[in-house]
Design an enzyme around this catalytic site. Structure first.
Site, mmCIF file in Angstrom:
data_model
loop_
_atom_site.group_PDB
_atom_site.id
_atom_site.type_symbol
_atom_site.label_atom_id
_atom_site.label_comp_id
_atom_site.label_asym_id
_atom_site.label_seq_id
_atom_site.Cartn_x
_atom_site.Cartn_y
_atom_site.Cartn_z
ATOM 1 N N TYR A 180 0.843 -1.194 0.000
ATOM 2 C CA TYR A 180 0.000 0.000 0.000
ATOM 3 C C TYR A 180 0.881 1.249 0.000
ATOM 4 O O TYR A 180 2.090 1.173 0.265
ATOM 5 C CB TYR A 180 -0.911 -0.036 1.234
ATOM 6 N N ASN A 182 1.528 3.573 1.918
ATOM 7 C CA ASN A 182 2.286 3.966 3.106
ATOM 8 C C ASN A 182 3.270 2.901 3.565
ATOM 9 O O ASN A 182 3.849 3.030 4.650
ATOM 10 C CB ASN A 182 1.346 4.331 4.260
ATOM 11 N N LYS A 183 3.473 1.881 2.767
ATOM 12 C CA LYS A 183 4.423 0.833 3.146
ATOM 13 C C LYS A 183 5.848 1.217 2.734
ATOM 14 O O LYS A 183 6.055 2.082 1.885
ATOM 15 C CB LYS A 183 4.020 -0.504 2.537
ATOM 16 N N THR A 184 6.829 0.516 3.301
ATOM 17 C CA THR A 184 8.236 0.858 3.078
ATOM 18 C C THR A 184 8.585 0.820 1.596
ATOM 19 O O THR A 184 9.273 1.711 1.087
ATOM 20 C CB THR A 184 9.143 -0.086 3.873
#
Length: 365
Positions: A180, A182-184
């Site tokens: 998603y 907002n993932k790393t």
């Protein structure tokens, strides 16, 4: 608009070049070179044999459970302190989620509570590496082996996390990731299922592609799903993966700045504990008094700083609260925890500003 948002992706590599290649070639759906390359490179990075891309992290979990044959009448042990998708995916299969408490030191699932919750109907343990800190895998793996249980690792928040030098997601029968925004590393929306078992991999590929038979065109021999990733998303993912080491290093630096700046302040920073490597997907703190949590978040918001509450324990949510349960550690963390801005391009001056705001608020009481 926030002056300092909770998260924003870093897209300064080959993302545009690779997406434009997809558009120029017209390979924009679930076939194309980037899908295979992203899967192969991701498996290599995480130390697993097989990786299969999917359209988001939630369907990755559902697909992993389906591949294992989890269904009605089965119980799956899962931490209550997790994002809702971990538990919803179990419910999708008709199986029953059985909640366990957390360890105060790491916020991860409590192996002793896992042992207490095993019943004749238990089929699997879902291990969730919350916020990027690895679970204590040695006892969990031992419990699973002793009782003949499957292990699913939910690594949605733990790309780049290691337990005793080994990447999370490589311990269980099957593991999942989320990409998603907002993932790393991100693909916008997307996910991955990884495993070291060839049969499980084949089942994942079979089920995610509408149950299409391998050697007969347009013949479907199981009820499958349309869970495939598209080539554009994989192109973004491959570009992100090329920069993974740098992104992870920057996030570790962000966490260090928070920890140094909050030393001596009456809050608890979520640090790594034991022989682990915390990827710090989210940098998080706990206030001492749960009544202070929301006022602190409101004070930060007034200054343009976006935060989030730590996940509420799932056993407290209406659809999973039919029977009264107590999980005191998870509840304490859930009522007191705050996620702070955690994106890799944060500057030290921004974090010093946030730390100063937190210190001023909590010391004034």
């Amino acid at each position: 608009m926030y002056k300092i948002p909770i998260y924003q992706p870093s897209l300064t590599g080959n993302e545009k070049n690779y997406v434009n290649e997809c558009l120029d070639s017209t390979w924009i759906s679930s076939k194309g070179r980037f899908i295979t390359e992203f899967e192969d490179e991701f498996a290599t990075y995480t130390g697993t044999r097989y990786a299969s891309s999917v359209c988001n992290g939630t369907v990755a979990l559902h697909l992993a459970l389906v591949a294992l044959g989890i269904g009605p009448g089965d119980e799956v042990i899962v931490p209550t302190l997790t994002y809702i998708s971990s538990v919803n995916a179990i419910a999708y299969t008709g199986a029953t989620p059985v909640f366990v408490d957390s360890l105060e030191s790491t916020w991860q699932m409590d192996p002793d509570d896992v042992s207490r919750k095993i019943s004749p109907n238990t089929r699997a343990i879902m291990v969730v590496h919350l916020y990027g800190h690895p679970c204590d895998m040695d006892p969990l793996v031992s419990i699973a082996k002793e009782h003949g249980l499957f292990m699913i690792e939910d690594c949605a928040e733990a790309f780049g996390s290691f337990y005793k030098g080994r990447h999370v997601g490589s311990f269980g029968d099957i593991a999942t990731y989320s990409f998603y925004g907002n993932k790393t590393i991100t693909t916008g929306e997307g996910g991955m299922v990884v495993t070291n078992d060839e049969t499980l991999y084949d089942r994942v590929v079979h089920f995610k592609g509408q149950g299409l038979a391998k050697h007969r065109q347009y013949w479907h021999d199981v009820i499958g799903y349309n869970y495939r990733m598209n080539n554009i998303s994989a192109a973004i993912g491959l570009a992100q993966l090329e920069r993974a080491d740098d992104l992870l290093a920057k996030k570790r630096q962000v966490a260090q700045w928070y920890a140094e700046g909050l030393a001596g302040v009456p809050v608890t920073f979520h640090r790594e504990v034991g022989n682990v490597h915390h990827s710090y997907w989210m940098c998080s703190i706990m206030v001492d008094d749960p009544l202070m949590r929301d006022p602190l978040r409101e004070a930060l918001e007034r200054e343009g700083v976006e935060t989030r509450p730590v996940f509420y324990p799932v056993h407290t949510m209406p659809m999973y609260a039919q029977k009264f349960q107590r999980h005191p550690v998870a509840e304490s963390i859930g009522w007191r925890g705050i996620n702070l801005p955690s994106w890799p391009e944060l500057r030290i001056g921004q974090i010093q500003e946030i730390n100063s705001m937190i210190k001023t608020f909590v010391t004034k009481g």
